[in-house]
Design an enzyme around this catalytic site. Structure first.
Site, PDB file in Angstrom:
ATOM      1  N   SER A 148       0.852  -1.190   0.000  1.00 38.09           N
ATOM      2  CA  SER A 148       0.000   0.000   0.000  1.00 38.09           C
ATOM      3  C   SER A 148       0.886   1.238   0.000  1.00 38.09           C
ATOM      4  O   SER A 148       2.075   1.170   0.332  1.00 38.09           O
ATOM      5  CB  SER A 148      -0.894  -0.007   1.250  1.00 38.09           C
ATOM      6  OG  SER A 148      -1.509   1.244   1.465  1.00 38.09           O
ATOM      7  N   TYR A 161      -3.368  -0.439   9.992  1.00 39.10           N
ATOM      8  CA  TYR A 161      -3.174  -0.750   8.576  1.00 39.10           C
ATOM      9  C   TYR A 161      -1.781  -0.334   8.115  1.00 39.10           C
ATOM     10  O   TYR A 161      -1.080  -1.105   7.433  1.00 39.10           O
ATOM     11  CB  TYR A 161      -4.251  -0.024   7.765  1.00 39.10           C
ATOM     12  CG  TYR A 161      -4.263  -0.333   6.289  1.00 39.10           C
ATOM     13  CD1 TYR A 161      -4.810  -1.516   5.817  1.00 39.10           C
ATOM     14  CD2 TYR A 161      -3.747   0.578   5.369  1.00 39.10           C
ATOM     15  CE1 TYR A 161      -4.838  -1.795   4.453  1.00 39.10           C
ATOM     16  CE2 TYR A 161      -3.771   0.303   4.007  1.00 39.10           C
ATOM     17  CZ  TYR A 161      -4.317  -0.873   3.555  1.00 39.10           C
ATOM     18  OH  TYR A 161      -4.341  -1.144   2.204  1.00 39.10           O
TER      19      TYR A 161
END
Length: 473
Positions: A148, A161
């Site tokens: 990500s 996250y």
């Protein structure tokens, strides 16, 4: 198909894509099928597996779907054994399954944090561990971890996250290092902001009919003026799964809006030239891991043949930014004030006077400038390089223009746009300015070794390049 294009073929390969009933995983698996691979996927519920099978069937893809919780090692080992028995040894693994919880860190429970880590980091470890032994026996294998932008950047409400995706980046590198000798390549894909169910809350229309502030931010900062779509990830995913990437290992390929990979120029004037090496090293230490490149235009020492004043700093900074040879400029002088005034005298330069990490963060998020002027003669005693490091960290910790506080992002972006428009009206073009300024002043600004090394290779404006060559002739 010619021999070269065969390198991109996945004919005869078995690909396991976790969590590929929909979204990014589904798009990647569909691309693999088109490239010739046999598709295997899993999901945590039978109803999701059934929906996935139906979606693949609509595309004419005969996929193999299984129910499996990728955080459960026993279930994963059983899944891999079943796939090897019913379909074949897994040649390609894509660790795609993931979750996100957008909760401020102080409001998040430890259990919620662990759940995100379990799915987004522990699961890729578990599934990779399960498939690697057969890959070693077969003599090859491809593991692709869906990382990500949060593998590199932090952002509010996604602490778990970001921690998981940062860890996944390092797990990617470790697998590459540990198993590369067995012809196993492990790489990552770092999607930018992709329109998926996970990001749907960020694209919701607000009660007043306006777009979500973050949605507006992404549209404003993306050259294509849109969110990415899952299909944007298919080409990179096929490349990393194919023989064409056999000598690519341990990398994360970011498929994003190109906020990273900036060309950052460092410029020092004569009174503070002795600090150039320390500033350069500190800047590189912070921004190179983010994917940015640093170009040192000097001065390199007080004894340099070509001396720069803070006025000439401004000229050089303006030439670099207006030509596209640099995306961002770090400069300064004793107080930083003179360099800031000089830089702001020119078109398309928005320079802030920065003395602290807080200044740096607010200038980036509120003003979204492209140049900073630092007071290199102030606060540079013992530990001065730490203040510099923290300034650079806060300056580049997030894409510029994100707003502070976040609910002010829309008016702040509007004000930035107005300021840009004012500059367009109040300034003429850079070539005209250079021709009208004192020639020796301009020549002195452009005669340094750094200009010869870097400017012409990076310049994107032919008119400015020709102008600079004529001045230096």
């Amino acid at each position: 198909m010619n021999d070269f294009m065969k390198k991109f073929s996945l004919e005869g390969k078995v690909a396991l894509v976790t969590g590929a009933s929909y979204g990014i995983g589904f798009a990647i698996a569909s691309a693999y099928a088109q490239a010739g691979a046999t598709i295997v996927f899993n999901d945590i519920k039978q109803e999701l597996v059934d929906k996935g099978l139906a979606a693949y069937k609509e595309l004419g893809i005969e996929a193999h779907g299984y129910v499996c919780d990728v955080t459960n090692e026993e279930q994963v080992n059983a899944l891999v054994a079943q796939v090897e028995k019913e379909v074949g040894v897994i040649d390609i693994l894509v660790n795609n399954a993931g979750i996100i919880k957008r909760i401020p860190m102080c409001d998040m429970t430890a259990e919620q944090f662990r759940q995100v880590i379990d799915v987004d980091l522990n699961a890729p470890f578990i599934v990779s561990k399960a498939v690697i032994p057969s890959m070693i026996k077969k003599g090859h294998g491809k593991i692709i971890n869906i990382c990500s932008m949060m593998s590199e950047l932090g952002r509010e409400t996604v602490s778990a996250y970001a921690a998981a995706k940062g860890g996944l980046k390092m797990l990617t590198r470790n697998i590459a290092s540990e198993y590369g000798e067995f012809n196993i390549q492990c790489n990552g894909i770092g999607p930018g902001y992709i329109a998926t169910p996970q990001t749907a809350p960020l694209r919701e229309i607000q009660p007043d009919g306006s777009r979500h502030p973050f949605d507006q931010f992404i549209i404003a900062k993306t050259p294509a003026a849109r969110w990415g779509v899952t299909e944007d990830l298919q080409g990179p995913a096929v490349f990393l799964a194919s023989d064409a990437s056999d000598f690519v290992n341990g990398h994360v390929l970011y498929v994003d809006r190109k906020e990273s990979d900036m060309k950052i120029a460092l410029i020092n004037e004569n009174s503070q030239a002795a600090k150039n090496g320390m500033i350069f090293d500190t800047l590189k230490k912070v921004v190179e891991p983010m994917g940015h490149e640093v170009y040192n235009y000097g001065m390199y020492s007080a004894e340099d043949e070509h001396q720069l004043t803070y006025v000439q700093n401004g000229i050089l900074a303006a030439v670099l930014l207006n030509s596209g040879a640099a995306d961002y400029v770090i400069t300064g002088c004793g107080t930083g004030e003179g360099a800031m005034l000089a830089c702001n005298s020119f078109p398309k330069v928005l320079c802030g006077h920065i003395t602290s990490p807080l200044d740096a963060y607010l200038f980036s998020q509120v003003n979204d400038g492209n140049c900073i002027a630092l007071p290199f003669a102030e606060n540079f005693g013992w530990g001065g390089e730490l203040n510099l490091q923290y300034i650079f960290e806060k300056l580049f910790c997030a894409p510029g223009g994100g707003g502070y506080p976040k609910e002010r992002v829309v008016p702040e972006q509007r004000n930035k746009k107005i300021l840009d428009e004012v500059k367009e009206v109040t300034h003429t073009d850079m070539v005209t300015i250079l021709k009208n300024l004192d020639r020796e002043l301009v020549k002195g600004a452009l005669s340094g070794e750094g200009v010869k090394k870097y400017f012409f290779d990076n310049c994107k404006c032919e008119k400015l390049a020709a102008c600079v060559k004529e001045i230096l002739a």
